[in-house]
Design a protein around this motif. Structure first.
Motif, PDB file in Angstrom:
ATOM      1  N   THR A 190      -8.774 -19.913   7.691  1.00  0.00           N
ATOM      2  CA  THR A 190      -7.656 -18.971   7.516  1.00  0.00           C
ATOM      3  C   THR A 190      -6.636 -19.453   6.494  1.00  0.00           C
ATOM      4  OG1 THR A 190      -6.408 -19.984   9.328  1.00  0.00           O
ATOM      5  CG2 THR A 190      -7.878 -18.155   9.898  1.00  0.00           C
ATOM      6  N   ALA A 191      -6.936 -20.524   5.772  1.00  0.00           N
ATOM      7  CA  ALA A 191      -5.981 -21.064   4.797  1.00  0.00           C
ATOM      8  C   ALA A 191      -5.603 -20.025   3.758  1.00  0.00           C
ATOM      9  CB  ALA A 191      -6.585 -22.282   4.107  1.00  0.00           C
ATOM     10  N   ASN A 192      -4.302 -19.965   3.460  1.00  0.00           N
ATOM     11  CA  ASN A 192      -3.780 -19.055   2.433  1.00  0.00           C
ATOM     12  C   ASN A 192      -4.205 -17.608   2.664  1.00  0.00           C
ATOM     13  OD1 ASN A 192      -2.636 -21.270   0.917  1.00  0.00           O
ATOM     14  ND2 ASN A 192      -4.706 -21.733   0.234  1.00  0.00           N
ATOM     15  N   ILE A 193      -4.110 -17.172   3.897  1.00  0.00           N
ATOM     16  CA  ILE A 193      -4.530 -15.809   4.242  1.00  0.00           C
ATOM     17  C   ILE A 193      -3.469 -14.807   3.783  1.00  0.00           C
ATOM     18  CG2 ILE A 193      -3.495 -15.735   6.550  1.00  0.00           C
ATOM     19  CD1 ILE A 193      -7.079 -14.592   5.849  1.00  0.00           C
ATOM     20  N   PRO A 194      -3.864 -13.710   3.139  1.00  0.00           N
ATOM     21  CA  PRO A 194      -2.888 -12.681   2.762  1.00  0.00           C
ATOM     22  C   PRO A 194      -2.174 -12.149   3.999  1.00  0.00           C
ATOM     23  CG  PRO A 194      -4.951 -12.342   1.594  1.00  0.00           C
ATOM     24  CD  PRO A 194      -5.215 -13.397   2.643  1.00  0.00           C
ATOM     25  N   ASN A 195      -0.887 -11.900   3.865  1.00  0.00           N
ATOM     26  CA  ASN A 195      -0.072 -11.554   5.022  1.00  0.00           C
ATOM     27  C   ASN A 195       0.366 -10.098   5.038  1.00  0.00           C
ATOM     28  OD1 ASN A 195       1.259 -12.171   7.433  1.00  0.00           O
ATOM     29  ND2 ASN A 195       3.168 -12.690   6.370  1.00  0.00           N
ATOM     30  N   THR A 196       1.123  -9.691   4.024  1.00  0.00           N
ATOM     31  CA  THR A 196       1.624  -8.318   3.984  1.00  0.00           C
ATOM     32  C   THR A 196       1.460  -7.726   2.594  1.00  0.00           C
ATOM     33  OG1 THR A 196       3.887  -8.889   3.301  1.00  0.00           O
ATOM     34  CG2 THR A 196       3.428  -8.894   5.670  1.00  0.00           C
ATOM     35  N   GLY A 197       1.551  -6.405   2.541  1.00  0.00           N
ATOM     36  CA  GLY A 197       1.486  -5.724   1.251  1.00  0.00           C
ATOM     37  C   GLY A 197       2.297  -4.444   1.269  1.00  0.00           C
ATOM     38  N   TYR A 198       2.592  -3.932   0.083  1.00  0.00           N
ATOM     39  CA  TYR A 198       3.275  -2.651  -0.074  1.00  0.00           C
ATOM     40  C   TYR A 198       2.211  -1.574  -0.221  1.00  0.00           C
ATOM     41  CZ  TYR A 198       7.481  -5.397  -1.198  1.00  0.00           C
ATOM     42  OH  TYR A 198       8.540  -6.272  -1.167  1.00  0.00           O
ATOM     43  N   ILE A 199       2.266  -0.578   0.628  1.00  0.00           N
ATOM     44  CA  ILE A 199       1.250   0.462   0.589  1.00  0.00           C
ATOM     45  C   ILE A 199       1.880   1.817   0.303  1.00  0.00           C
ATOM     46  CG2 ILE A 199      -0.173  -0.825   2.232  1.00  0.00           C
ATOM     47  CD1 ILE A 199       0.633   1.314   4.348  1.00  0.00           C
ATOM     48  N   ALA A 200       1.047   2.746  -0.125  1.00  0.00           N
ATOM     49  CA  ALA A 200       1.459   4.141  -0.327  1.00  0.00           C
ATOM     50  C   ALA A 200       0.274   5.020   0.050  1.00  0.00           C
ATOM     51  CB  ALA A 200       1.867   4.386  -1.776  1.00  0.00           C
ATOM     52  N   THR A 201       0.545   6.227   0.472  1.00  0.00           N
ATOM     53  CA  THR A 201      -0.546   7.126   0.834  1.00  0.00           C
ATOM     54  C   THR A 201      -1.333   7.514  -0.411  1.00  0.00           C
ATOM     55  OG1 THR A 201       0.791   9.139   0.592  1.00  0.00           O
ATOM     56  CG2 THR A 201       0.779   8.076   2.772  1.00  0.00           C
ATOM     57  N   THR A 202      -2.595   7.796  -0.214  1.00  0.00           N
ATOM     58  CA  THR A 202      -3.442   8.227  -1.329  1.00  0.00           C
ATOM     59  C   THR A 202      -2.892   9.511  -1.946  1.00  0.00           C
ATOM     60  OG1 THR A 202      -5.371   7.239  -0.255  1.00  0.00           O
ATOM     61  CG2 THR A 202      -5.792   8.881  -1.975  1.00  0.00           C
ATOM     62  N   LYS A 203      -2.357  10.374  -1.118  1.00  0.00           N
ATOM     63  CA  LYS A 203      -1.760  11.617  -1.603  1.00  0.00           C
ATOM     64  C   LYS A 203      -0.612  11.332  -2.562  1.00  0.00           C
ATOM     65  CE  LYS A 203       0.590  15.811   0.062  1.00  0.00           C
ATOM     66  NZ  LYS A 203       1.061  16.534   1.278  1.00  0.00           N
ATOM     67  N   PHE A 204       0.273  10.411  -2.191  1.00  0.00           N
ATOM     68  CA  PHE A 204       1.412  10.073  -3.053  1.00  0.00           C
ATOM     69  C   PHE A 204       0.934   9.408  -4.337  1.00  0.00           C
ATOM     70  CE2 PHE A 204       4.688   7.240  -4.652  1.00  0.00           C
ATOM     71  CZ  PHE A 204       5.815   8.057  -4.666  1.00  0.00           C
ATOM     72  N   ILE A 205      -0.021   8.513  -4.226  1.00  0.00           N
ATOM     73  CA  ILE A 205      -0.533   7.792  -5.390  1.00  0.00           C
ATOM     74  C   ILE A 205      -1.130   8.761  -6.408  1.00  0.00           C
ATOM     75  CG2 ILE A 205      -2.319   6.166  -6.148  1.00  0.00           C
ATOM     76  CD1 ILE A 205      -1.872   4.738  -3.408  1.00  0.00           C
ATOM     77  N   GLU A 206      -1.914   9.717  -5.930  1.00  0.00           N
ATOM     78  CA  GLU A 206      -2.553  10.671  -6.832  1.00  0.00           C
ATOM     79  C   GLU A 206      -1.548  11.620  -7.470  1.00  0.00           C
ATOM     80  OE1 GLU A 206      -5.505  12.492  -4.372  1.00  0.00           O
ATOM     81  OE2 GLU A 206      -6.928  10.817  -4.608  1.00  0.00           O
ATOM     82  N   ALA A 207      -0.481  11.951  -6.738  1.00  0.00           N
ATOM     83  CA  ALA A 207       0.519  12.878  -7.269  1.00  0.00           C
ATOM     84  C   ALA A 207       1.552  12.194  -8.148  1.00  0.00           C
ATOM     85  CB  ALA A 207       1.221  13.605  -6.109  1.00  0.00           C
ATOM     86  N   ASN A 208       1.687  10.879  -8.019  1.00  0.00           N
ATOM     87  CA  ASN A 208       2.757  10.157  -8.731  1.00  0.00           C
ATOM     88  C   ASN A 208       2.253   8.873  -9.381  1.00  0.00           C
ATOM     89  OD1 ASN A 208       5.306  11.739  -7.604  1.00  0.00           O
ATOM     90  ND2 ASN A 208       3.981  11.311  -5.853  1.00  0.00           N
ATOM     91  N   PRO A 209       1.249   8.948 -10.228  1.00  0.00           N
ATOM     92  CA  PRO A 209       0.681   7.716 -10.804  1.00  0.00           C
ATOM     93  C   PRO A 209       1.671   6.926 -11.657  1.00  0.00           C
ATOM     94  CG  PRO A 209      -0.149   9.666 -11.944  1.00  0.00           C
ATOM     95  CD  PRO A 209       0.552  10.155 -10.714  1.00  0.00           C
ATOM     96  N   LYS A 210       2.555   7.608 -12.385  1.00  0.00           N
ATOM     97  CA  LYS A 210       3.528   6.899 -13.228  1.00  0.00           C
ATOM     98  C   LYS A 210       4.598   6.227 -12.375  1.00  0.00           C
ATOM     99  CE  LYS A 210       2.849   9.946 -17.222  1.00  0.00           C
ATOM    100  NZ  LYS A 210       3.475  10.947 -18.119  1.00  0.00           N
TER     101      LYS A 210
END
Length: 340
Positions: free
Chosen positions: A237-257
């Motif tokens: 488990t060394a250097n295991i990723p902990n958290t991330g910033y996420i967004a819904t696929t709907k938002f990502i597709e509508a707001n790529p910029k």
């Protein structure tokens, strides 16, 4: 004489026409410069045009995973990309998921175990936009009383251990560490007690030990006199990723910029997070600890890009110890980091 006048007249007309032709691009260029100035305030001046949504809301946690967002706010990185950002705190990442789905939030910080679990359960359709933080062996530990007799994995057999929530990252990390040390992961009694309440529960005898993260790890040592007794971010488990910033696929597709602008703003912020003095400036506001305590916290690592191979390790952890049967590919759940 008449021919000379005629030729002179023609040359004058040509000069005027040529001047008008050359002037038109200059005027247009002038407009473009002005518009480019406006565009810079809404797109960071990278030539990609205005963002679709300049006012965004980001759900954050009081943990280190949200340090980047506070640094981006403090040093104007959001503003440089044409974003006006409101940071909205949540006690736990999963609590932000409904707000993300209904559009109350545009981005949210969440631990990867909860994220991949929600994806596997099909209760969330989203992707990772920015990698928040990577745990290290001193920033997440099992703690106990100094006289508990607990010194390592074998000493946890039959003990009550606080793990934030059932099937949480804390529980999975303990299970993996026990397995790595030839201890039956089911030999421990896992108790769902939240991080802020674990130190008091240990001090009162409700728990024998508990998984703790910063800032509670340091404050538990200061206030209750508890001590680290076992590393859980080590070995497999060394250097295991902990958290991330996420967004819904709907938002990502509508707001790529907008998504790209957010990512670009976070790159220098994550880079700044390698500077402990800068992290200490935002930790008091983020976590509620005083400035002196902020300098003592065990600091995570803050990636500037998202690594699918590393994230796949969290999925494997869930499959091995969390009961996940879904075959997820982390590479399909990432929005690539733009080149800057």
């Amino acid at each position: 004489m008449s021919a000379n006048v005629s030729n002179t007249t023609r040359r004058s007309v040509l000069r005027l026409a040529l001047g008008a032709t050359l002037a038109a691009p200059l005027v247009a260029t002038g407009c473009s410069v002005l518009n480019g100035s406006d565009s810079k305030s809404s797109s960071g001046g990278n030539g990609s045009g205005p963002v679709e949504k300049s006012k965004i809301t980001v759900g954050i946690l009081s943990s280190q995973g949200s340090v980047g967002s506070k640094l981006a706010e403090k040093y104007g990185y959001y503003k440089n990309e044409g974003l006006e950002v409101t940071l909205k705190p949540f006690a736990q990442g999963p609590q932000a998921i409904p707000a993300l789905i209904n559009g109350e939030l545009d981005f949210a910080v969440i631990n990867y175990v909860s994220f991949f679990t929600a994806i596997a359960n099909r209760s969330l359709d989203a992707k990772i936009v920015v990698d928040g933080d990577t745990a290290n062996e001193t920033s997440q530990l099992v703690i106990a009383k100094p006289d508990s007799g607990i010194r390592g994995p074998k000493d946890l057999v039959g003990k009550k251990v606080g793990i934030q929530a059932s099937k949480s990252a804390a529980e999975l990390l303990v299970r993996a560490t026990l397995k790595d040390n030839d201890v039956d992961p089911n030999s421990v009694s896992y108790q769902p007690v939240t991080f802020p309440n674990i130190p008091a529960a240990i001090a009162s005898g409700q728990l024998d030990a508990g998984v703790e993260v910063e800032p509670y790890l340091t404050t538990a040592q200061q206030k209750q006199g508890l001590v680290p007794v076992m590393k859980i971010v080590t070995g497999s488990t060394a250097n295991i990723p902990n958290t991330g910033y996420i967004a819904t696929t709907k938002f990502i597709e509508a707001n790529p910029k907008t998504v790209a602008a957010f990512q670009r703003a976070m790159i220098p912020a994550q880079r700044d997070a390698a500077d402990r003095s800068k992290v200490a400036q935002v930790l008091p506001d983020l976590s509620g600890v005083d400035a002196a305590t902020a300098t003592l916290l065990n600091i995570d690592t803050f990636p500037t890009s998202t690594n699918p191979t590393q994230l796949q390790r969290v999925i494997t952890l869930l499959q091995n110890y969390g009961g996940m049967t879904a075959q997820l590919d982390a590479a399909n759940l990432i929005v690539p980091t733009p080149q800057v």
